[in-house]
Design a protein around this motif. Structure first.
Motif, PDB file in Angstrom:
ATOM      1  N   ILE A 266      65.435  27.234 -16.150  1.00  9.41           N
ATOM      2  CA  ILE A 266      65.880  28.595 -16.472  1.00  9.41           C
ATOM      3  C   ILE A 266      65.461  29.571 -15.378  1.00  9.41           C
ATOM      4  O   ILE A 266      66.271  30.392 -14.929  1.00  9.41           O
ATOM      5  N   SER A 267      64.222  29.483 -14.927  1.00 13.19           N
ATOM      6  CA  SER A 267      63.758  30.413 -13.899  1.00 13.19           C
ATOM      7  C   SER A 267      64.529  30.233 -12.594  1.00 13.19           C
ATOM      8  O   SER A 267      64.839  31.211 -11.917  1.00 13.19           O
ATOM      9  N   GLU A 268      64.868  28.993 -12.260  1.00  8.26           N
ATOM     10  CA  GLU A 268      65.672  28.762 -11.055  1.00  8.26           C
ATOM     11  C   GLU A 268      67.069  29.368 -11.206  1.00  8.26           C
ATOM     12  O   GLU A 268      67.595  29.982 -10.273  1.00  8.26           O
ATOM     13  N   SER A 269      67.663  29.220 -12.369  1.00 10.19           N
ATOM     14  CA  SER A 269      68.983  29.814 -12.618  1.00 10.19           C
ATOM     15  C   SER A 269      68.931  31.333 -12.534  1.00 10.19           C
ATOM     16  O   SER A 269      69.830  31.963 -11.972  1.00 10.19           O
ATOM     17  N   LEU A 270      67.876  31.923 -13.080  1.00  9.00           N
ATOM     18  CA  LEU A 270      67.748  33.379 -13.035  1.00  9.00           C
ATOM     19  C   LEU A 270      67.539  33.874 -11.613  1.00  9.00           C
ATOM     20  O   LEU A 270      68.041  34.931 -11.241  1.00  9.00           O
ATOM     21  N   ARG A 271      66.791  33.108 -10.808  1.00 11.98           N
ATOM     22  CA  ARG A 271      66.610  33.482  -9.397  1.00 11.98           C
ATOM     23  C   ARG A 271      67.942  33.452  -8.658  1.00 11.98           C
ATOM     24  O   ARG A 271      68.197  34.290  -7.789  1.00 11.98           O
ATOM     25  N   GLN A 272      68.793  32.486  -8.962  1.00 11.47           N
ATOM     26  CA  GLN A 272      70.085  32.371  -8.286  1.00 11.47           C
ATOM     27  C   GLN A 272      71.013  33.525  -8.629  1.00 11.47           C
ATOM     28  O   GLN A 272      71.784  33.972  -7.781  1.00 11.47           O
ATOM     29  N   HIS A 273      70.942  34.027  -9.844  1.00  9.23           N
ATOM     30  CA  HIS A 273      71.810  35.134 -10.245  1.00  9.23           C
ATOM     31  C   HIS A 273      71.354  36.472  -9.677  1.00  9.23           C
ATOM     32  O   HIS A 273      72.169  37.371  -9.482  1.00  9.23           O
ATOM     33  N   GLU A 274      70.058  36.622  -9.422  1.00  7.13           N
ATOM     34  CA  GLU A 274      69.489  37.829  -8.825  1.00  7.13           C
ATOM     35  C   GLU A 274      69.878  39.108  -9.563  1.00  7.13           C
ATOM     36  O   GLU A 274      70.176  40.135  -8.959  1.00  7.13           O
ATOM     37  N   GLU A 275      69.898  39.047 -10.880  1.00 10.89           N
ATOM     38  CA  GLU A 275      70.199  40.222 -11.700  1.00 10.89           C
ATOM     39  C   GLU A 275      68.927  41.060 -11.848  1.00 10.89           C
ATOM     40  O   GLU A 275      67.917  40.568 -12.357  1.00 10.89           O
ATOM     41  N   PRO A 276      68.936  42.315 -11.416  1.00 10.65           N
ATOM     42  CA  PRO A 276      67.724  43.142 -11.488  1.00 10.65           C
ATOM     43  C   PRO A 276      67.188  43.333 -12.913  1.00 10.65           C
ATOM     44  O   PRO A 276      65.983  43.396 -13.115  1.00 10.65           O
ATOM     45  N   SER A 277      68.067  43.419 -13.887  1.00 14.30           N
ATOM     46  CA  SER A 277      67.607  43.659 -15.259  1.00 14.30           C
ATOM     47  C   SER A 277      66.975  42.420 -15.889  1.00 14.30           C
ATOM     48  O   SER A 277      66.380  42.514 -16.962  1.00 14.30           O
ATOM     49  N   TRP A 278      67.050  41.278 -15.240  1.00  8.73           N
ATOM     50  CA  TRP A 278      66.467  40.041 -15.770  1.00  8.73           C
ATOM     51  C   TRP A 278      65.120  39.724 -15.146  1.00  8.73           C
ATOM     52  O   TRP A 278      64.502  38.718 -15.488  1.00  8.73           O
TER      53      TRP A 278
END
Length: 106
Positions: free
Chosen positions: A38-50
């Motif tokens: 999950i953390s790797e996926s969130l890093r790839q999206h680079e969404e500031p609010s996440w």
């Protein structure tokens, strides 16, 4: 609307995301590998609010012991040093030591 996408990313990893009663709070049931995914996926999206979610997940992941890293290598024998460093959140030296230990076990 980005919250729906975040929930979808979390659920795609195979985790259980449930609401706590009728409150706005959520409970995430996941293994360490799922949290890393999950953390790797969130890093790839680079969404500031996440970013707060990413910081919270990384604080809950903790660190692997040498035995944990070796077990990870046993489950994934063809893993590279860079992949192991990323997935296990360890140093290059720890990753190399685990890979060398695994080779001597065979």
């Amino acid at each position: 609307m980005r919250a729906f996408e975040l929930k979808a990313i979390i659920r795609q990893s195979g985790c259980e995301l449930t609401r706590i009663g009728r409150s706005r709070n959520w409970r995430l049931s996941a293994s360490r590998e799922q949290l890393l995914q999950i953390s790797e996926s969130l890093r790839q999206h680079e969404e500031p609010s996440w970013q707060w979610v990413l910081a919270l997940l990384e604080s809950k992941i903790g660190t692997y012991t040498e035995a944990d890293i070796l077990e990870f290598v046993k489950r994934n024998p063809n893993i590279s040093v860079n992949e192991l460093v990323t997935l296990a959140n360890c140093t290059v030296a720890q990753a190399r030591q685990a890979l060398d230990s695994y080779e001597f076990l065979e």
